[in-house]
Every structure is written in C-alpha cells, then in structure tokens.
Design an enzyme around this catalytic site. Structure first.
Site, PDB file in Angstrom:
ATOM      1  N   SER A 241      50.947  34.746  34.226  1.00 33.22           N
ATOM      2  CA  SER A 241      52.089  35.420  33.574  1.00 33.22           C
ATOM      3  C   SER A 241      53.370  34.587  33.681  1.00 33.22           C
ATOM      4  O   SER A 241      54.124  34.466  32.705  1.00 33.22           O
ATOM      5  CB  SER A 241      52.302  36.821  34.140  1.00 33.22           C
ATOM      6  OG  SER A 241      52.391  36.794  35.548  1.00 33.22           O
ATOM      7  N   HIS A 271      43.825  38.622  36.429  1.00 35.27           N
ATOM      8  CA  HIS A 271      45.237  38.586  36.866  1.00 35.27           C
ATOM      9  C   HIS A 271      45.703  40.026  37.082  1.00 35.27           C
ATOM     10  O   HIS A 271      45.118  40.754  37.855  1.00 35.27           O
ATOM     11  CB  HIS A 271      46.031  37.814  35.799  1.00 35.27           C
ATOM     12  CG  HIS A 271      47.438  37.454  36.175  1.00 35.27           C
ATOM     13  ND1 HIS A 271      47.902  37.456  37.465  1.00 35.27           N
ATOM     14  CD2 HIS A 271      48.509  37.092  35.407  1.00 35.27           C
ATOM     15  CE1 HIS A 271      49.189  37.099  37.478  1.00 35.27           C
ATOM     16  NE2 HIS A 271      49.580  36.880  36.241  1.00 35.27           N
ATOM     17  N   HIS A 318      41.806  34.638  45.568  1.00 35.88           N
ATOM     18  CA  HIS A 318      43.053  34.147  44.971  1.00 35.88           C
ATOM     19  C   HIS A 318      42.945  32.650  44.728  1.00 35.88           C
ATOM     20  O   HIS A 318      42.288  31.940  45.497  1.00 35.88           O
ATOM     21  CB  HIS A 318      44.253  34.441  45.885  1.00 35.88           C
ATOM     22  CG  HIS A 318      45.553  34.383  45.166  1.00 35.88           C
ATOM     23  ND1 HIS A 318      46.269  33.218  45.007  1.00 35.88           N
ATOM     24  CD2 HIS A 318      46.249  35.343  44.516  1.00 35.88           C
ATOM     25  CE1 HIS A 318      47.359  33.482  44.306  1.00 35.88           C
ATOM     26  NE2 HIS A 318      47.381  34.762  43.994  1.00 35.88           N
ATOM     27  N   ARG A 327      51.569  40.915  50.402  1.00 36.70           N
ATOM     28  CA  ARG A 327      51.891  42.054  49.522  1.00 36.70           C
ATOM     29  C   ARG A 327      50.893  43.183  49.767  1.00 36.70           C
ATOM     30  O   ARG A 327      51.229  44.360  49.648  1.00 36.70           O
ATOM     31  CB  ARG A 327      51.863  41.600  48.050  1.00 36.70           C
ATOM     32  CG  ARG A 327      52.854  40.483  47.741  1.00 36.70           C
ATOM     33  CD  ARG A 327      52.687  39.937  46.334  1.00 36.70           C
ATOM     34  NE  ARG A 327      51.374  39.350  46.112  1.00 36.70           N
ATOM     35  CZ  ARG A 327      50.929  38.892  44.947  1.00 36.70           C
ATOM     36  NH1 ARG A 327      51.712  38.959  43.878  1.00 36.70           N
ATOM     37  NH2 ARG A 327      49.727  38.365  44.830  1.00 36.70           N
ATOM     38  N   ASP A 373      46.515  43.442  44.388  1.00 33.76           N
ATOM     39  CA  ASP A 373      45.921  44.493  43.556  1.00 33.76           C
ATOM     40  C   ASP A 373      44.912  45.364  44.309  1.00 33.76           C
ATOM     41  O   ASP A 373      44.555  46.438  43.834  1.00 33.76           O
ATOM     42  CB  ASP A 373      45.243  43.859  42.333  1.00 33.76           C
ATOM     43  CG  ASP A 373      46.224  43.051  41.503  1.00 33.76           C
ATOM     44  OD1 ASP A 373      47.307  43.576  41.220  1.00 33.76           O
ATOM     45  OD2 ASP A 373      45.922  41.900  41.162  1.00 33.76           O
TER      46      ASP A 373
HETATM   47  N1  CMX Z   1      34.243  38.518  43.790  1.00 33.16           N
HETATM   48  C1  CMX Z   1      33.149  37.782  43.445  1.00 33.16           C
HETATM   49  N2  CMX Z   1      33.186  36.457  43.214  1.00 33.16           N
HETATM   50  C2  CMX Z   1      34.369  35.844  43.382  1.00 33.16           C
HETATM   51  C3  CMX Z   1      35.531  36.518  43.789  1.00 33.16           C
HETATM   52  C4  CMX Z   1      35.440  37.919  43.983  1.00 33.16           C
HETATM   53  N3  CMX Z   1      36.497  38.661  44.316  1.00 33.16           N
HETATM   54  N4  CMX Z   1      36.548  35.634  43.875  1.00 33.16           N
HETATM   55  C5  CMX Z   1      36.042  34.434  43.531  1.00 33.16           C
HETATM   56  N5  CMX Z   1      34.741  34.552  43.221  1.00 33.16           N
HETATM   57  C6  CMX Z   1      33.822  33.524  42.749  1.00 33.16           C
HETATM   58  C7  CMX Z   1      34.363  32.900  41.472  1.00 33.16           C
HETATM   59  O1  CMX Z   1      34.070  33.735  40.354  1.00 33.16           O
HETATM   60  C8  CMX Z   1      33.674  31.553  41.459  1.00 33.16           C
HETATM   61  O2  CMX Z   1      32.340  31.779  41.090  1.00 33.16           O
HETATM   62  P1  CMX Z   1      31.526  30.684  40.211  1.00 33.16           P
HETATM   63  O3  CMX Z   1      31.607  29.399  40.988  1.00 33.16           O
HETATM   64  O4  CMX Z   1      30.157  31.266  40.111  1.00 33.16           O
HETATM   65  O5  CMX Z   1      32.246  30.604  38.904  1.00 33.16           O
HETATM   66  C9  CMX Z   1      33.674  31.189  42.961  1.00 33.16           C
HETATM   67  O6  CMX Z   1      33.796  32.434  43.675  1.00 33.16           O
HETATM   68  C10 CMX Z   1      34.794  30.268  43.377  1.00 33.16           C
HETATM   69  O7  CMX Z   1      36.019  30.867  42.986  1.00 33.16           O
HETATM   70  P2  CMX Z   1      37.372  30.538  43.796  1.00 33.16           P
HETATM   71  O8  CMX Z   1      37.635  29.084  43.656  1.00 33.16           O
HETATM   72  O9  CMX Z   1      37.298  31.104  45.170  1.00 33.16           O
HETATM   73  O10 CMX Z   1      38.447  31.414  43.011  1.00 33.16           O
HETATM   74  P3  CMX Z   1      39.258  31.044  41.684  1.00 33.16           P
HETATM   75  O11 CMX Z   1      40.486  30.320  42.082  1.00 33.16           O
HETATM   76  O12 CMX Z   1      38.384  30.410  40.674  1.00 33.16           O
HETATM   77  O13 CMX Z   1      39.615  32.498  41.134  1.00 33.16           O
HETATM   78  C11 CMX Z   1      40.410  34.724  41.177  1.00 33.16           C
HETATM   79  C12 CMX Z   1      40.631  33.300  41.696  1.00 33.16           C
HETATM   80  C13 CMX Z   1      41.585  35.579  41.625  1.00 33.16           C
HETATM   81  C14 CMX Z   1      40.353  34.698  39.651  1.00 33.16           C
HETATM   82  C15 CMX Z   1      39.080  35.264  41.765  1.00 33.16           C
HETATM   83  O14 CMX Z   1      39.161  35.301  43.167  1.00 33.16           O
HETATM   84  C16 CMX Z   1      38.706  36.645  41.226  1.00 33.16           C
HETATM   85  O15 CMX Z   1      38.083  36.719  40.170  1.00 33.16           O
HETATM   86  N6  CMX Z   1      39.070  37.744  41.971  1.00 33.16           N
HETATM   87  C17 CMX Z   1      38.835  39.092  41.473  1.00 33.16           C
HETATM   88  C18 CMX Z   1      39.870  39.480  40.441  1.00 33.16           C
HETATM   89  C19 CMX Z   1      41.226  39.706  41.071  1.00 33.16           C
HETATM   90  O16 CMX Z   1      41.372  40.378  42.063  1.00 33.16           O
HETATM   91  N7  CMX Z   1      42.270  39.154  40.441  1.00 33.16           N
HETATM   92  C20 CMX Z   1      43.661  39.395  40.854  1.00 33.16           C
HETATM   93  C21 CMX Z   1      44.349  38.171  41.447  1.00 33.16           C
HETATM   94  C22 CMX Z   1      45.777  38.487  41.815  1.00 33.16           C
HETATM   95  C23 CMX Z   1      46.630  38.654  40.592  1.00 33.16           C
HETATM   96  O17 CMX Z   1      46.801  37.689  39.827  1.00 33.16           O
HETATM   97  O18 CMX Z   1      47.111  39.762  40.338  1.00 33.16           O
END
Ligand code: CMX
Length: 440
Positions: A241, A271, A318, A327, A373
C-alpha cells in the site's frame, strides 16, 4: 499558511539542503546489490526507496520517526480521560518529525473537523453500487469520486511551478484524511445498518468521531479506534500500500488517485485483507468444530488442515519482520486490559501459542510469528462489529496517515518519477551465457 504547514515546509527545506549535501559527497556509495533471486522473488531485501515517516526493524518492529509503539503510547497526547494515543499526534510526528504537544494535536483535530465535508455526489456514487459490493471496492470508489476535489490536479492544470507541488499535495492530504472517516462510516451504515446514517459530532477527535459515526458510543471502543488508527498507519515504504501510493504519486497523479491505488493493494489477502481472513478463518474453524472455544489440540489440527489444503494461515508471517509484530502485542495488551475473558480473544491467544511451532516445523517459512492482522478482528467482534468484510476499510483509513504524510515528503523533496529497470528471462539467459552485457 497554517502553522503545521509552515513547520512542515521549514523541516522539508532543511532536509532538502541536507540531502543535497549528502548526495554530493556520497551519492556514488553502494547500499546493496541485487541478486537474480531477488529480481524473481518479490525484491525482498533490496534497499531502493527513501521513506521518511517510519522504519521497520526485522527484530524490533516498526518505529515511527524513531519511536516504538510503547513509546508512542507513553508520549503522544491522549483524549480527555483516555489512555491511548490520538492518531492526530502520530500524523503530526510523521509529517513534522517532532513529537506534538496537546495544542498541536487539538489544532489538527479542528483542522480535520473543518475540512471533513463530503459532497453528496460521493455518497450517491457509493449508493450506485450494489449493497453486496465488497466494502473496500465501495471505499476506493468513494475516494475516486472525491478526486474532483483535488487542489493539486487543479493547480497542475493551471500550470504550476514544480517547486510548489508540495503545497497543494499537502492540502489534498489534509482534505482526504479529514473526509475518510465519513466515507468509511457511510459504507458501514449503508451495508450493515439499514442505510441509517449518523451525523458527525463536531466535538470529537478524528478516531472517536469515526467510532461515533459507525454507531459505537462505548468509550473503550473509541479508545480502541485511537489505538487501531495509530498502529496501522505506517510500516515503512516497501509494503504494497505504501509503495503503490508512492509509485503512483511519482507520476504526479494527485493524492486521491495515488491513495486509491495504494488501497487497491491493501485490499489483497496477503496484505490488509488478511484482517478479514483471520476472523473468517476462526469463524469457519468454530463452525466446523462446533465450539466457540476450541482447544489448542483442535486448533493445531485445523492449522494442519489449512496447510495441507494449500492455503496460508492468515495473520502469520511477514516479508520483513522476524519476531512477533509489536502491533500484535499492543492489541494483546488492550485485550488483557479491556476484555481478558472474551472467548474469541482467548482463542486468538491460543492460536498464538499453537501456530508458530507448526509453521516453524515446515522449514520454509521465514517468519512463523503473528502480524498485526492476527489480532485486530477479535477486538472489533468483542464490541459487536462482526462484519469482517469491513475490517480492511478501517486499516485503509489509518493507512492514509502514513502514506499521505509520505506523499507530502515525496513532493517536498522533489522525488522524481520512479522507474526501476526490469529484465526478461531471455535476456538473463543471454547474460549468463556471456552473450550480453549487464543491462544499463
Ligand atoms: N501460512 C502458510 N504458509 C506461509 C505463511 C503462512 N502464514 N507465510 C508464509 N508461508 C509460505 C509462503 O507462502 C511461501 O511458500 P512457497 O515457498 O510454497 O511459495 C513460504 O512460506 C516462504 O514464504 P516467506 O518468505 O516466509 O514469506 P513471504 O515474504 O513470501 O510472504 C506473507 C509474506 C505475509 C505474504 C506471508 O507470510 C503470508 O502469506 N502470510 C499470511 C497472510 C497475511 O497474514 N498477510 C498479512 C501481512 C501483514 C500485512 O501486510 O497486513
């Protein structure tokens, strides 16, 4: 010129001179290098942006102009009788770079009250959408309808000196922030409360008034809104964002267009939409298990089921943070103070004890800890706000404070059009085979 505008301009002038000197002497110094993996995998860890309002540390979490969340809770002015910081104070801090006193914060409250009028056609535009429309779509549509009010767009059309861009961007930022609570509350009442609207209360602070217009008069809900609007406001510059608002603004799209673009990014489930996904996920778990107080064992089984069906556990992980998000902790403290026995809040705490070891055991997740979140929805449900599809709108109202303060800085510092270089896989292969030079 208003006093806050004057202070901002003085700070920005000083910063401009400092940056000029810094670049003269050190402009060629390298602050990192880019690997092929980074280019293909979401640019993690590439330092290529300047955002003055806040800085994220992977271990410590967010600091706004150097202040952590507990420090802000201590140092920022509060509402009379209240214990949580007023978001007006955080905005002042991000914009001016100094802690405000009570007078500064009261001044901002009254400036935003004065600028809060939303023209009727904005509501009519929202009304033209089916009630079933997602609240974030309604919200961004409302912001786009309001774009007709942009001072910057009008000034630019007249032919403005680039040195003065910041001036009307500042006015747009103030107008937009002032009006967002009305738009958000209108959407909430239209979609969930029989289209029965509540007029603003001219005596309330920005977040307190939002609570009031949504129909929540409980003083502790108003406190929650003040905390919520403070902690969601900014998370340095690279998140979707903030980065989108900054990027679109770099094309000199006005603040309404830039902010709307950023909020379309906030509406993604990885996000800001994760706050609705968390409560949806917990409600589905409760329904499947037939209980509103699942045990840790039941939670663990449900987490495994989520993972084995190829879904993420919302609210966990994250891209930058590597510890529990402060937070999350601030909201947990709020829960302990105001609703220690709430079943849903206790479930969130049990999830916190259950999920990290499971995610850690997968070996691929860089951060198994909760983000902002994971907690926010449960606090809202406690006060009766069960309509989880609306939650990201609250995040968006708060996020305006950070991204629009940053946009004022972007224009005051004269940042140019943002345009990084991209490559194709074919060109990468050619380069690896020594058939092409590194790209210019
Ligand atoms: N549940 C399951 N799998 C997860 C996970 C979770 N909460 N968080 C990361 N992973 C997975 C990724 O999907 C990725 O899988 P693949 O290699 O199979 O594609 C792997 O773990 C490595 O990911 P990472 O490097 O640890 O995390 P990223 O930096 O790629 O992604 C984020 C960060 C936030 C998108 C991810 O942790 C996620 O999807 N979390 C759940 C959604 C969420 O809570 N988002 C809110 C974030 C805060 C905000 O912006 O408001």
């Amino acid at each position: 010129m208003g006093i806050i505008k004057e202070r901002f301009k003085a700070k920005a002038d000083a910063s401009n001179a400092e940056i000029k000197e810094l670049l003269k002497e050190h402009g060629n110094k390298k602050i990192g290098e880019v690997t092929l993996s980074q280019a293909y995998q979401g640019m993690r860890g590439i330092t290529g942006l300047v955002t003055e309002t806040s800085l994220l540390d992977a271990q410590e979490g967010i600091r706004f102009r150097g202040y952590s969340i507990p420090e802000l809770q201590d140092k920022l002015p509060k509402a009379p009788g209240g214990g949580e910081p007023l978001p007006e104070g955080l905005f002042y801090l991000m914009l001016v770079g100094e802690l405000p006193n009570e007078e500064d914060v009261n001044h901002l409250t009254s400036v935003w009250q004065r600028r809060s009028h939303v023209p009727n056609y904005v509501f009519a535009t929202i009304d033209a959408l089916p009630v079933s429309t997602h609240p974030m779509t309604m919200f961004v549509t409302g912001v786009m309808a309001l774009q007709t009010e942009s001072n910057f767009a009008k000034e630019y059309a007249k032919g403005i000196n680039k040195k003065d861009y910041w001036n009307s961007v500042y006015d747009d930022a103030m107008d937009l922030i002032a009006r967002l609570p009305r738009i958000a509350a209108y959407i909430y009442r239209r979609k969930y409360k029989n289209n029965e609207h509540i007029q603003p209360n001219g005596l309330l602070d920005w977040a307190g008034n939002l609570a009031h217009m949504m129909g929540y008069e409980d003083e502790s809900f108003k406190e929650l809104m003040r905390l919520y609007m403070t902690i969601h406001a900014d998370h340095e510059g690279g998140n979707v964002s903030a980065h989108t608002t900054h990027l679109v603004g770099s094309a000199l799209s006005d603040p309404f267009l830039s902010y709307a673009a950023g909020m379309n990014g906030l509406a993604g489930p990885l996000h800001g939409l994760a706050n609705q996904e968390v409560i949806k996920w917990i409600f589905e778990m409760q329904q499947e298990l037939g209980t509103d107080a699942p045990t840790k064992e039941q939670i663990a089984d449900y987490v495994q089921k989520t993972l084995s069906s190829g879904k993420v556990v919302p609210g966990y992980g994250h891209a930058v943070l590597r510890k529990t998000d402060p937070r999350f902790t601030a909201q947990m403290e709020f829960g302990k103070k105001h609703m220690p026995d709430d079943k849903l809040v206790n479930t969130v705490w049990n999830i916190y004890e259950t999920v990290p070891p499971i995610l850690q055991s997968l070996g691929k997740i860089k951060n198994p800890w909760p983000n902002v979140d994971a907690h926010s929805g449960a606090l809202l449900v406690h006060y009766g706000m069960v309509e989880y599809e609306f939650y990201t709108v609250l995040f968006a109202v708060s996020r305006a404070l950070g991204v629009l303060a940053s946009l004022c800085w972007d224009r005051a510092l004269g940042f140019p059009l943002e345009r990084p270089k991209s490559v194709t896989t074919e060109s990468v292969k050619q380069w690896l085979e020594g058939k092409a030079e590194i790209w210019e």
